[in-house]
Enzyme design. Structure first.
Site, PDB file in Angstrom:
ATOM      1  N   ASN A 116      47.123  31.577  44.769  1.00 32.82           N
ATOM      2  CA  ASN A 116      46.656  32.871  45.237  1.00 32.82           C
ATOM      3  C   ASN A 116      47.728  33.540  46.082  1.00 32.82           C
ATOM      4  O   ASN A 116      48.472  32.886  46.821  1.00 32.82           O
ATOM      5  CB  ASN A 116      45.342  32.752  46.007  1.00 32.82           C
ATOM      6  CG  ASN A 116      45.414  31.855  47.226  1.00 32.82           C
ATOM      7  OD1 ASN A 116      46.031  30.795  47.198  1.00 32.82           O
ATOM      8  ND2 ASN A 116      44.780  32.274  48.318  1.00 32.82           N
ATOM      9  N   VAL A 117      47.837  34.855  45.927  1.00 29.26           N
ATOM     10  CA  VAL A 117      48.839  35.649  46.646  1.00 29.26           C
ATOM     11  C   VAL A 117      48.125  36.828  47.304  1.00 29.26           C
ATOM     12  O   VAL A 117      47.528  37.663  46.611  1.00 29.26           O
ATOM     13  CB  VAL A 117      49.936  36.179  45.694  1.00 29.26           C
ATOM     14  CG1 VAL A 117      50.940  37.041  46.459  1.00 29.26           C
ATOM     15  CG2 VAL A 117      50.638  35.025  44.986  1.00 29.26           C
ATOM     16  N   GLU A 118      48.166  36.880  48.626  1.00 33.11           N
ATOM     17  CA  GLU A 118      47.554  37.973  49.374  1.00 33.11           C
ATOM     18  C   GLU A 118      48.655  38.851  49.961  1.00 33.11           C
ATOM     19  O   GLU A 118      49.676  38.352  50.432  1.00 33.11           O
ATOM     20  CB  GLU A 118      46.656  37.415  50.483  1.00 33.11           C
ATOM     21  CG  GLU A 118      45.504  36.594  49.934  1.00 33.11           C
ATOM     22  CD  GLU A 118      44.775  35.770  50.990  1.00 33.11           C
ATOM     23  OE1 GLU A 118      43.831  35.049  50.622  1.00 33.11           O
ATOM     24  OE2 GLU A 118      45.158  35.848  52.183  1.00 33.11           O
ATOM     25  N   CYS A 172      35.891  32.209  41.275  1.00 32.35           N
ATOM     26  CA  CYS A 172      35.006  33.294  41.683  1.00 32.35           C
ATOM     27  C   CYS A 172      34.606  34.100  40.451  1.00 32.35           C
ATOM     28  O   CYS A 172      35.188  33.968  39.371  1.00 32.35           O
ATOM     29  CB  CYS A 172      35.696  34.188  42.712  1.00 32.35           C
ATOM     30  SG  CYS A 172      37.097  35.126  42.042  1.00 32.35           S
ATOM     31  N   GLU A 189      43.859  31.857  39.447  1.00 29.02           N
ATOM     32  CA  GLU A 189      43.591  31.785  38.017  1.00 29.02           C
ATOM     33  C   GLU A 189      44.324  32.906  37.275  1.00 29.02           C
ATOM     34  O   GLU A 189      44.852  32.699  36.183  1.00 29.02           O
ATOM     35  CB  GLU A 189      42.079  31.879  37.764  1.00 29.02           C
ATOM     36  CG  GLU A 189      41.290  30.700  38.311  1.00 29.02           C
ATOM     37  CD  GLU A 189      40.825  30.902  39.745  1.00 29.02           C
ATOM     38  OE1 GLU A 189      39.841  30.268  40.144  1.00 29.02           O
ATOM     39  OE2 GLU A 189      41.455  31.701  40.485  1.00 29.02           O
ATOM     40  N   HIS A 196      44.654  36.421  42.306  1.00 28.16           N
ATOM     41  CA  HIS A 196      43.926  35.160  42.329  1.00 28.16           C
ATOM     42  C   HIS A 196      44.727  34.084  41.595  1.00 28.16           C
ATOM     43  O   HIS A 196      45.492  34.377  40.681  1.00 28.16           O
ATOM     44  CB  HIS A 196      42.550  35.332  41.690  1.00 28.16           C
ATOM     45  CG  HIS A 196      41.656  36.284  42.425  1.00 28.16           C
ATOM     46  ND1 HIS A 196      40.338  35.994  42.722  1.00 28.16           N
ATOM     47  CD2 HIS A 196      41.884  37.523  42.934  1.00 28.16           C
ATOM     48  CE1 HIS A 196      39.788  37.013  43.377  1.00 28.16           C
ATOM     49  NE2 HIS A 196      40.718  37.949  43.507  1.00 28.16           N
ATOM     50  N   CYS A 215      37.438  35.989  38.640  1.00 29.05           N
ATOM     51  CA  CYS A 215      38.305  35.215  37.752  1.00 29.05           C
ATOM     52  C   CYS A 215      37.577  34.760  36.495  1.00 29.05           C
ATOM     53  O   CYS A 215      38.172  34.687  35.420  1.00 29.05           O
ATOM     54  CB  CYS A 215      38.879  34.010  38.500  1.00 29.05           C
ATOM     55  SG  CYS A 215      40.076  34.491  39.753  1.00 29.05           S
TER      56      CYS A 215
END
Length: 404
Positions: free
Chosen positions: A153-155, A193, A168, A166, A196
Site C-alpha cells: 500500500n502507498v499513501e 477491502c 492489491e 492499495h 480491491c
C-alpha cells in the site's frame, strides 16, 4: 531476521529499473518474464489438502468459507530463500519473483507455488509506504505464467485518503507491467477491502480466482496464522462487473492485450530537442512512452484512455496507464499506475511518504474532449507530492483506419 527486514533491505535507487530514453519509443517496456508451464510438484500432489466445500452454488461459488488451508501455516521465521527472493524482487526485479525462482523455491520446500504466497506477503508488507495509517499491507499475486507479483500500500501525504494505492492494486498493476495475462491467486495481509475486491473483479475469471487471507478464527500470532483460501466470488457475492456495463464478452478485460488505436492529435506540441540527456530529448521520449501507455490503457467504460510517463532525477522513466473499474471509484489514474512503476523500479517513496520530489517531470497523453480528463487531478497530486515537477499535457486522438 524477518522483523528487521524493513531496515536492512536496500531499496533500489536511481534508474536501475526505470525505462531508459532509448527504450521509450515503440512497444511498452515490459519486464522480462519467462514463460513456464505450471505443473504441481509431486509433493504437492501427495500432501496438498485444500478442500473446497461440496456445497457449491450454481455459479460455482462455495456458499460459505470452507477452504481452510492447514498447509499454509508458515514457520515463525521465514526461510532464508523467502527473504532472498523478496529482497531481490523489490530491489532489482521490479517487484516480480520469476516463475523459475518460484518453482525452485516451491520444490525446495515440497510445496505448491500458491503455498508460498503468504510468506512473500509477510516480507513484502515491510516495504509499504503508509505515512497516514501506519498500517503496512502486502500482497502477492500468482500469475498463470507461474511468476509472482508483489504489492504494497502507498499513501500520499497531504492528499485525500482516496488518493492512496492499495496493495492489491499495486500487485495487479505490477503484473500488468510485466505482461502477465491472468492471475490465479492472490494472498494479502488481511481480507481485501471492498474497493480491491471490486478492482480485481475486472479480471477474466475473477469469480474463481483464489484469495488467500489469514484465518480470523486462528488465535495464533500473525507469523503462525493459518490461512483461508476462498474464491473471489465468496468475498464479492452478487457482484457488479464488466459485462453489466459493456454486455460484450469479446472485449479484452484487465491484463488482456489491447490497442486503442491512438496517435498524437494534429497540432499537438510534442517536446523535442537534440543532444544526449537534454530535457527536450527526455520529454520527447516521455511523450512517445505515454502514448504507448495510452494505447494499452484499460478504459472500456469511459472510452477515455490515457497514459503518463514520469522522468526522475537520473533520467529514468516510469510509465503508467489508466485502469478503469466498472464501479468507477476503484479506477486507477495513469499517474497512480506510474507511481507503482516508480516504487517498483527505482525504490521511490519511503515509509514517511517522502522521496516523491525525485520526480522531475510528468508527461500525460489523453484524448481532448473525452468524458474523463486526468490533467487536473495529475496537476493537483504533483503539486502536493512533487511541487517542482513539470507537467506536459499532450492531446491524442483515434487514428483513422489504415493511418500510420
Amino acid at each position: 531476521p524477518s522483523r528487521e527486514l524493513h531496515s536492512t533491505l536496500p531499496r533500489a535507487r536511481g534508474g536501475s529499473g526505470g525505462v531508459p530514453a532509448k527504450a521509450a519509443r515503440g512497444r511498452p517496456y515490459p519486464m522480462s518474464m519467462a514463460s513456464v508451464t505450471r505443473t504441481p510438484s509431486p509433493a504437492f500432489a501427495r500432501r496438498h489438502r485444500f478442500r473446497w466445500s461440496s456445497r457449491v452454488s450454481k455459479s460455482g461459488c462455495s456458499s460459505r468459507p470452507r477452504a481452510s488451508a492447514a498447509d499454509l501455516a508458515p514457520p515463525a521465521d521465514p526461510c532464508a530463500f523467502v527473504l532472498e527472493a523478496v529482497a531481490r524482487a523489490t530491489t532489482t526485479d521490479h517487484f516480480v519473483i520469476s516463475a523459475e525462482r518460484v518453482l525452485a523455491l516451491a520444490a525446495q520446500r515440497g510445496l505448491d507455488p500458491q503455498d508460498l504466497l503468504p510468506e512473500f506477503v509477510r516480507e513484502a508488507q515491510k516495504l509499504a509506504i503508509p505515512p497516514t495509517s501506519k498500517f503496512h499491507v502486502g500482497a502477492a499475486a500468482l500469475g498463470a505464467s507461474g511468476a509472482v507479483y508483489l504489492g504494497v500500500n502507498v499513501e500520499l501525504p497531504g492528499l485525500p485518503l482516496n488518493a492512496s494505492i492499495h496493495a492489491e492494486q499495486f500487485a495487479v498493476v505490477t503484473a500488468m507491467r510485466a505482461g502477465e495475462r491472468a492471475l490465479e491467486a492472490i494472498a494479502t495481509t488481511a481480507a481485501p477491502c471492498g474497493h480491491c475486491r471490486q478492482f480485481m473483479n475486472e479480471l477474466r475469471g475473477a469469480a474463481s480466482m483464489r484469495v488467500i487471507i489469514p484465518d480470523p478464527g486462528d488465535a495464533a500470532t500473525n507469523a503462525r496464522k493459518r490461512h483461508l483460501v476462498l474464491p473471489l466470488c465468496d468475498l464479492l457475492p452478487h457482484s457488479f462487473g464488466p459485462l453489466d456495463l459493456t454486455r460484450d464478452e469479446s472485449l479484452p478485460l484487465m491484463l488482456e492485450e489491447r490497442h486503442n488505436g491512438l496517435r498524437f492529435a494534429p497540432g499537438s506540441i510534442i517536446p523535442g530537442g537534440s543532444g544526449a540527456a537534454t530535457d527536450g530529448e527526455l520529454d520527447a521520449a516521455a511523450a512517445e512512452l505515454a502514448l504507448t501507455e495510452a494505447n494499452a490503457a484499460y478504459a472500456p467504460y469511459s472510452a477515455s484512455p490515457a497514459g503518463l510517463a514520469l522522468v526522475d532525477d537520473v533520467g529514468a522513466m516510469h510509465a503508467g496507464r489508466s485502469v478503469e473499474s466498472a464501479a468507477y471509484n476503484p479506477t486507477m489514474s495513469p499517474l497512480h499506475a506510474a507511481l507503482v512503476a516508480a516504487v517498483g523500479s527505482a525504490g521511490m517513496g519511503d515509509a514517511n511518504g517522502g522521496e516523491w520530489g525525485r520526480i522531475k517531470s510528468a508527461t500525460l497523453v489523453e484524448m481532448s474532449g473525452a468524458p474523463v480528463q486526468y490533467a487536473g487531478t495529475v496537476a493537483l497530486i504533483l503539486k502536493t507530492i512533487a511541487p517542482r515537477a513539470r507537467l506536459n499535457v499532450i492531446s491524442c486522438e483515434k487514428a483513422e483506419p489504415g493511418a500510420s
